[in-house]
Design a protein around this motif. Structure first.
Motif, PDB file in Angstrom:
ATOM      1  N   LEU A  16      63.742 110.864  74.051  1.00 21.97           N
ATOM      2  CA  LEU A  16      62.426 110.568  73.903  1.00 21.97           C
ATOM      3  C   LEU A  16      61.709 111.608  73.567  1.00 21.97           C
ATOM      4  N   ILE A  17      61.701 113.125  73.824  1.00 20.30           N
ATOM      5  CA  ILE A  17      60.764 113.500  72.914  1.00 20.30           C
ATOM      6  C   ILE A  17      60.778 114.098  71.445  1.00 20.30           C
ATOM      7  N   GLY A  18      61.856 113.567  71.217  1.00 20.77           N
ATOM      8  CA  GLY A  18      62.102 113.797  69.089  1.00 20.77           C
ATOM      9  C   GLY A  18      61.720 111.970  69.315  1.00 20.77           C
ATOM     10  N   ASP A  19      61.133 111.057  70.107  1.00 17.97           N
ATOM     11  CA  ASP A  19      60.296 109.443  69.438  1.00 17.97           C
ATOM     12  C   ASP A  19      59.519 109.964  69.645  1.00 17.97           C
ATOM     13  N   TRP A  20      58.440 110.544  70.667  1.00 18.37           N
ATOM     14  CA  TRP A  20      57.421 111.038  70.429  1.00 18.37           C
ATOM     15  C   TRP A  20      57.078 112.157  69.279  1.00 18.37           C
ATOM     16  N   VAL A  21      57.543 113.180  69.099  1.00 16.49           N
ATOM     17  CA  VAL A  21      57.964 113.842  67.791  1.00 16.49           C
ATOM     18  C   VAL A  21      58.157 112.729  66.540  1.00 16.49           C
ATOM     19  N   MET A  22      58.814 111.758  66.360  1.00 16.29           N
ATOM     20  CA  MET A  22      57.897 111.454  65.004  1.00 16.29           C
ATOM     21  C   MET A  22      57.184 110.398  65.247  1.00 16.29           C
ATOM     22  N   PHE A  45      51.086 103.238  69.396  1.00 21.19           N
ATOM     23  CA  PHE A  45      50.447 102.501  71.126  1.00 21.19           C
ATOM     24  C   PHE A  45      51.497 100.724  70.554  1.00 21.19           C
ATOM     25  N   ALA A  46      51.787 100.482  69.906  1.00 24.43           N
ATOM     26  CA  ALA A  46      52.775  99.634  69.613  1.00 24.43           C
ATOM     27  C   ALA A  46      53.827  99.569  70.037  1.00 24.43           C
ATOM     28  N   VAL A  47      54.293 101.316  69.716  1.00 26.21           N
ATOM     29  CA  VAL A  47      55.825 101.623  69.926  1.00 26.21           C
ATOM     30  C   VAL A  47      56.559 102.027  71.524  1.00 26.21           C
ATOM     31  N   ALA A  48      54.587 102.978  71.485  1.00 28.68           N
ATOM     32  CA  ALA A  48      54.966 103.303  72.503  1.00 28.68           C
ATOM     33  C   ALA A  48      54.873 101.547  73.719  1.00 28.68           C
ATOM     34  N   HIS A  49      54.321 101.024  74.006  1.00 33.54           N
ATOM     35  CA  HIS A  49      54.781  99.582  74.958  1.00 33.54           C
ATOM     36  C   HIS A  49      56.101  99.159  74.576  1.00 33.54           C
ATOM     37  N   LYS A  50      56.772  98.800  73.773  1.00 33.96           N
ATOM     38  CA  LYS A  50      57.824  98.889  73.931  1.00 33.96           C
ATOM     39  C   LYS A  50      59.131  99.854  74.396  1.00 33.96           C
ATOM     40  N   MET A  51      58.552 101.359  73.736  1.00 30.79           N
ATOM     41  CA  MET A  51      59.570 102.228  74.737  1.00 30.79           C
ATOM     42  C   MET A  51      59.185 101.963  76.912  1.00 30.79           C
ATOM     43  N   ALA A  52      57.591 101.827  76.614  1.00 31.86           N
ATOM     44  CA  ALA A  52      57.418 101.675  78.347  1.00 31.86           C
ATOM     45  C   ALA A  52      58.475 100.661  78.588  1.00 31.86           C
ATOM     46  N   ALA A  53      58.670  99.278  78.521  1.00 34.30           N
ATOM     47  CA  ALA A  53      59.280  97.796  78.984  1.00 34.30           C
ATOM     48  C   ALA A  53      60.163  98.370  78.158  1.00 34.30           C
ATOM     49  N   GLY A  54      60.920  98.688  77.935  1.00 31.92           N
ATOM     50  CA  GLY A  54      62.281  98.858  77.449  1.00 31.92           C
ATOM     51  C   GLY A  54      62.241  97.901  77.161  1.00 31.92           C
ATOM     52  N   ALA A  58      62.961 100.977  66.975  1.00 28.23           N
ATOM     53  CA  ALA A  58      62.811 101.661  65.547  1.00 28.23           C
ATOM     54  C   ALA A  58      61.385 102.609  65.267  1.00 28.23           C
ATOM     55  N   VAL A  59      61.418 103.530  65.753  1.00 29.13           N
ATOM     56  CA  VAL A  59      60.212 103.959  66.006  1.00 29.13           C
ATOM     57  C   VAL A  59      59.148 103.521  64.430  1.00 29.13           C
ATOM     58  N   CYS A  60      60.485 103.764  63.295  1.00 29.55           N
ATOM     59  CA  CYS A  60      59.074 104.189  61.975  1.00 29.55           C
ATOM     60  C   CYS A  60      59.861 103.002  61.319  1.00 29.55           C
ATOM     61  N   ARG A  61      60.485 101.718  62.251  1.00 36.23           N
ATOM     62  CA  ARG A  61      59.920 101.124  61.106  1.00 36.23           C
ATOM     63  C   ARG A  61      58.550  99.866  62.227  1.00 36.23           C
ATOM     64  N   ASP A  62      58.662 100.090  63.577  1.00 31.56           N
ATOM     65  CA  ASP A  62      58.030  99.167  64.632  1.00 31.56           C
ATOM     66  C   ASP A  62      56.821  99.352  64.203  1.00 31.56           C
ATOM     67  N   PHE A  63      56.329 101.334  63.572  1.00 31.00           N
ATOM     68  CA  PHE A  63      54.948 101.536  63.309  1.00 31.00           C
ATOM     69  C   PHE A  63      54.615 101.265  62.109  1.00 31.00           C
ATOM     70  N   PHE A 184      52.107 117.453  66.581  1.00 32.64           N
ATOM     71  CA  PHE A 184      53.055 116.741  66.931  1.00 32.64           C
ATOM     72  C   PHE A 184      54.005 116.304  67.661  1.00 32.64           C
ATOM     73  N   VAL A 185      53.298 116.298  69.114  1.00 32.24           N
ATOM     74  CA  VAL A 185      54.102 116.125  70.453  1.00 32.24           C
ATOM     75  C   VAL A 185      52.677 115.243  70.995  1.00 32.24           C
ATOM     76  N   LEU A 186      51.765 115.512  71.432  1.00 29.64           N
ATOM     77  CA  LEU A 186      50.832 115.304  72.478  1.00 29.64           C
ATOM     78  C   LEU A 186      50.629 114.169  71.738  1.00 29.64           C
ATOM     79  N   PRO A 187      50.358 113.726  70.589  1.00 31.39           N
ATOM     80  CA  PRO A 187      50.121 111.938  70.371  1.00 31.39           C
ATOM     81  C   PRO A 187      51.093 110.967  70.809  1.00 31.39           C
ATOM     82  N   GLY A 188      52.204 111.197  70.371  1.00 40.65           N
ATOM     83  CA  GLY A 188      53.726 110.074  71.020  1.00 40.65           C
ATOM     84  C   GLY A 188      53.226 109.986  72.156  1.00 40.65           C
TER      85      GLY A 188
END
Length: 219
Positions: A16-22, A45-54, A58-63, A184-188
């Motif tokens: 999860l932290i790795g995804d935040w950093v990316m 937010f588009a990626v974060a919504h998917k993370m929150a919804a389970g 893919a972080v880079c692709r969806d971003f 590199f952590v707080l925005p994600g």
């Protein structure tokens, strides 16, 4: 010899932290031209919504997909909001140079308007990242309404937004020491926390298919 079990809280937390950093790195890169900051924020937010919804993500692709898809709508919202933000900063600066009580009133009004700006813009982009709106401005209005309906989530959003500035004001040396964290952590992490806090309201909207259309179902 026992096999290493990677399905435990430690490895899930590290992932999860790795995804935040990316996400944060992509956001910083996306914000460098300034004019693209709105699209970059929406994409996080588009990626974060998917993370929150389970959901699978893919972080880079969806971003990148969200950035290309929603660049125009996000920029249409971002540029006027950027101009408004600059005006609020100017009001606060000018209020500090006017004698009391009018200077204090002007600064107080600027602070209150800034808090409304933060809620409207962040929640508006978060909604636009998840749903299709015929008018982009409706996302800002609905974002503010949803934030006010969920005060705990709204307070969390404001705390995450204010934290870096509070540290910068109170302890500048600590702020610059923590600069890699802010960038590199707080925005994600913030987008993920807000998406989780918004999840009950978003789930409710996802069932109102007569108006709200899921972005993934209607690209």
């Amino acid at each position: 010899m026992k096999k290493l079990n990677i399905d435990n809280w430690f490895f899930r937390t590290m992932a999860l932290i790795g995804d935040w950093v990316m996400l944060s790195v992509l956001w910083v890169i996306g914000c460098l031209p300034v004019v693209t900051a709105g699209a970059a924020t929406l994409s996080v937010f588009a990626v974060a919504h998917k993370m929150a919804a389970g959901q699978d993500y893919a972080v880079c692709r969806d971003f990148c997909k969200a950035f290309r898809r929603d660049f125009r709508q996000a920029t249409v919202l971002w540029l006027p909001m950027l101009a408004l933000a600059l005006l609020l900063v100017l009001d606060g600066w000018y209020g500090g140079r006017i004698p009391a009580p009018w200077g204090g009133l002007l600064r107080g009004a600027a602070v209150a308007a800034t808090l409304v700006w933060v809620l409207s813009f962040s929640w508006g982009l978060a909604l636009l990242a998840r749903f299709t709106y015929r008018k982009s401005a409706d996302a800002l209005k609905n974002g503010l309404v949803l934030a006010l309906r969920t005060p705990r989530a709204a307070l969390l959003t404001l705390l995450l937004a204010v934290l870096p500035w509070a540290v910068l004001t109170g302890a500048p040396a600590l702020f610059f020491y923590l600069l890699p964290f802010w960038l590199f952590v707080l925005p994600g992490a913030s987008a993920w926390c807000i998406a989780r806090a918004m999840r009950p309201a978003v789930t409710e909207l996802e069932h109102k298919n007569n108006y709200y259309l899921d972005r993934e179902e209607n690209p």
